[in-house]
Enzyme design. Structure first.
Site, PDB file in Angstrom:
ATOM      1  CE  LYS A 112      -3.855   2.238   2.382  1.00 23.80           C
ATOM      2  NZ  LYS A 112      -4.753   2.244   3.567  1.00 23.80           N
TER       3      LYS A 112
ATOM      4  CB  SER B 144      -7.960   4.065   2.452  1.00 15.95           C
ATOM      5  OG  SER B 144      -7.210   3.421   3.458  1.00 15.95           O
TER       6      SER B 144
ATOM      7  CB  SER C  22      -8.503   1.362   5.210  1.00 15.97           C
ATOM      8  OG  SER C  22      -9.212   2.572   5.098  1.00 15.97           O
TER       9      SER C  22
END
Ligand SMILES: NC(=O)c1ccccc1
Length: 505
Positions: free
Chosen positions: A96, A171, A195
């Site tokens: 990420k 996210s 997320s």
């Protein structure tokens, strides 16, 4: 370099901001009193701190063009490995983009960081490389991770591989879409309100938010210390176990991990779940926004587990409905202080402070603040409003209520090995059009975390497991366990994975 002595006018202004009434003589005296401490800052400029030095030399990789990136899920592609051997041999992993990989550009989904290239590897990145893994690139994510859908990434929307008109979830949307589309079997995500679990659920992959404090977040951009988590998002339960084995455990740079208690996650894969007991959390099924078809898929899966010898019973935890309120109290001011006013670093805890990241964010905030997403603008203003006009009392009260929320779940978990509920009350929502009104953009980004966000505050491990589809879009079932009992969740997830062909129904 030396830190400049403030002018008399600056000292008068600083004092006035705090309501101090200073005479001309006092202002001059305070200017003298600044000199001693500022000598220390001068010396700090000359000293050399330790770094999280990267373990392997590498090429920076490249930003893929659209044809090579159909879901907008990559921010950057790389091919980094060290030659080390371990349980991640031959595995490609996407990271990420709020997690630093040295020498590789990082935006954390935000115009504020555009152009930043960290010189350090996050602890989890070092651990992956040491275990033989290959870093395949950076997965795109929401603007500063503050959205549960996938339309606020500065690099462009991230699309759901099961239906590109729908959100991948956020996210960690890029991480989920890359796993779901078969680009990589494993990805790292982050979770402060859902997320990891939201995009995993909406894209039909296995996503585990570990117990708070099990996996270090050293070298990542935070939202807020007390709710930050890092964890695996993978194509199978086995890959979750494998990646967790590598990233979990104490890191001397992260005080959160002082009490980290790891388990034997690989052994859990072969340990049958028969005889475990699950509590079906009533409040998790009854939200105004709950889709009956999603509830039904989760209930069918629970029934299938019953046939496999895993008994279930309904359980009520009324605190679950207050969890989102406690979460709001904690995260809004927490994010405003640490992520925004603290330039992604904050202060007051022992740990590793990525100075380059802090400076990059500070520069971005000085020059491009209007280019951030509406959700980031909302957090900035809301957090500051509550701080300035209510002097932090709601954040403090919410932090204290955390104990009661945690206890309520702990009490239920005395009788059950896991609680179960739909991860998200509905399937992936449509991506709003570019000209959508501001309130729609915000609402679609923040309307799904009713079941997920409580566990960021309570710290319990929570694992979303694909369990079917509604109109072609995946449904996730969430297992919540006792602190540091990820191994139990892995056993249950394995049973669900084995119980049916969720991909075709
Ligand atoms: N970063 C998160 O987990 C998050 C999720 C939903 C809304 C805001 C933040």
């Amino acid at each position: 370099m030396a830190v400049r002595l403030p002018t008399l006018e600056q000292i008068e202004g600083l004092g006035a901001d705090f309501g101090l009434v200073l005479t001309t003589d006092e202002i001059a005296a305070f200017q003298q009193a600044f000199k001693g401490p500022l000598t220390s800052y001068g010396r700090l400029d000359e000293l050399v701190p330790p770094t999280l030095a990267p373990v392997a030399p590498r090429s920076p990789g490249y930003r893929p063009v659209a044809s090579e990136n159909p879901y907008g899920a990559w921010y950057w592609k790389t091919n980094i490995r060290t030659g080390a051997e371990g349980v991640l041999n031959g595995k490609k992993i996407a990271i990420k983009d709020n997690i630093c990989v040295a020498g590789v550009p990082m935006m954390n989904g935000s115009a504020l960081l555009e152009g930043y290239v960290p010189e350090l590897d996050a602890t989890v990145v070092t651990r992956i490389l040491d275990a033989g893994g290959t870093i395949a690139g950076k997965a795109a994510c929401e603007d500063l991770c503050f959205s549960g859908a996938s339309h606020t990434c500065a690099g462009g929307v991230i699309r759901n591989p099961h239906n590109p008109a729908h959100s991948a979830g956020g996210s960690s949307g890029g991480s989920a879409a890359l796993v779901a589309s078969g680009e990589v079997p494993m990805a790292l995500g982050g979770d402060q309100g859902g997320s990891i679990r939201t995009p995993s659920s909406w894209c039909g992959v296995y996503g585990l938010k570990p117990t708070w404090g099990l996996v270090p977040t050293t070298g990542s951009m935070p939202i807020s210390y007390s709710v930050d988590h890092c964890g695996p998002m993978c194509a199978s339960v086995e890959d979750v176990a494998r990646l967790l084995t590598v990233i979990a455990g104490h890191d001397g740079w992260d005080t959160r991990t002082i009490a980290a208690r790891t388990g034997d996650y690989m052994a859990a894969l072969g340990n049958p779940a028969k005889g475990l007991r699950i509590g079906v959390l009533r409040e998790g099924f009854g939200h105004p926004e709950s889709d009956p078809a999603v509830n039904e898929k989760v209930q069918q899966t629970i029934a299938a587990l019953g046939k496999a010898g895993i008994a279930s019973e309904d359980v009520s935890v009324p605190w679950h409905l207050d969890g989102p309120h406690v979460w709001s109290g904690v995260i809004l001011e927490g994010a405003a202080e640490m992520m925004l006013k603290g330039y992604g670093v904050g202060n007051n805890v022992q740990g590793y402070y990525p100075v380059s990241m802090q400076e990059a964010l500070a520069r971005g905030m000085g020059t491009r603040i209007n280019d951030v997403s509406p959700t980031v603008k909302l957090v900035l203003m809301l957090g500051e409003y509550m701080h300035r006009y209510y002097h932090g009392r709601y954040h403090s009260k919410a932090q204290n209520l955390r104990l009661l929320l945690r206890r309520a779940y702990d009490d239920a978990l005395q009788k059950f090995d896991a609680l179960v509920m739909p991860t998200i009350p509905f399937t992936a929502t449509p991506i709003p059009p570019p000209d959508a009104p501001l309130n729609t953009v915000i609402d679609v980004a923040l309307n799904m975390q009713a079941n997920t966000c409580s566990f960021d505050v309570s710290g319990h491990p929570a694992f979303t497991v694909p369990c079917g589809r509604v109109n072609g879009l995946p449904v996730g079932l969430m297992l919540v366990g006792r602190h540091f009992e990820e191994a139990t969740l892995i056993r249950l997830a394995r049973a669900i994975e084995a119980a049916g062909d969720w991909k075709s129904n």
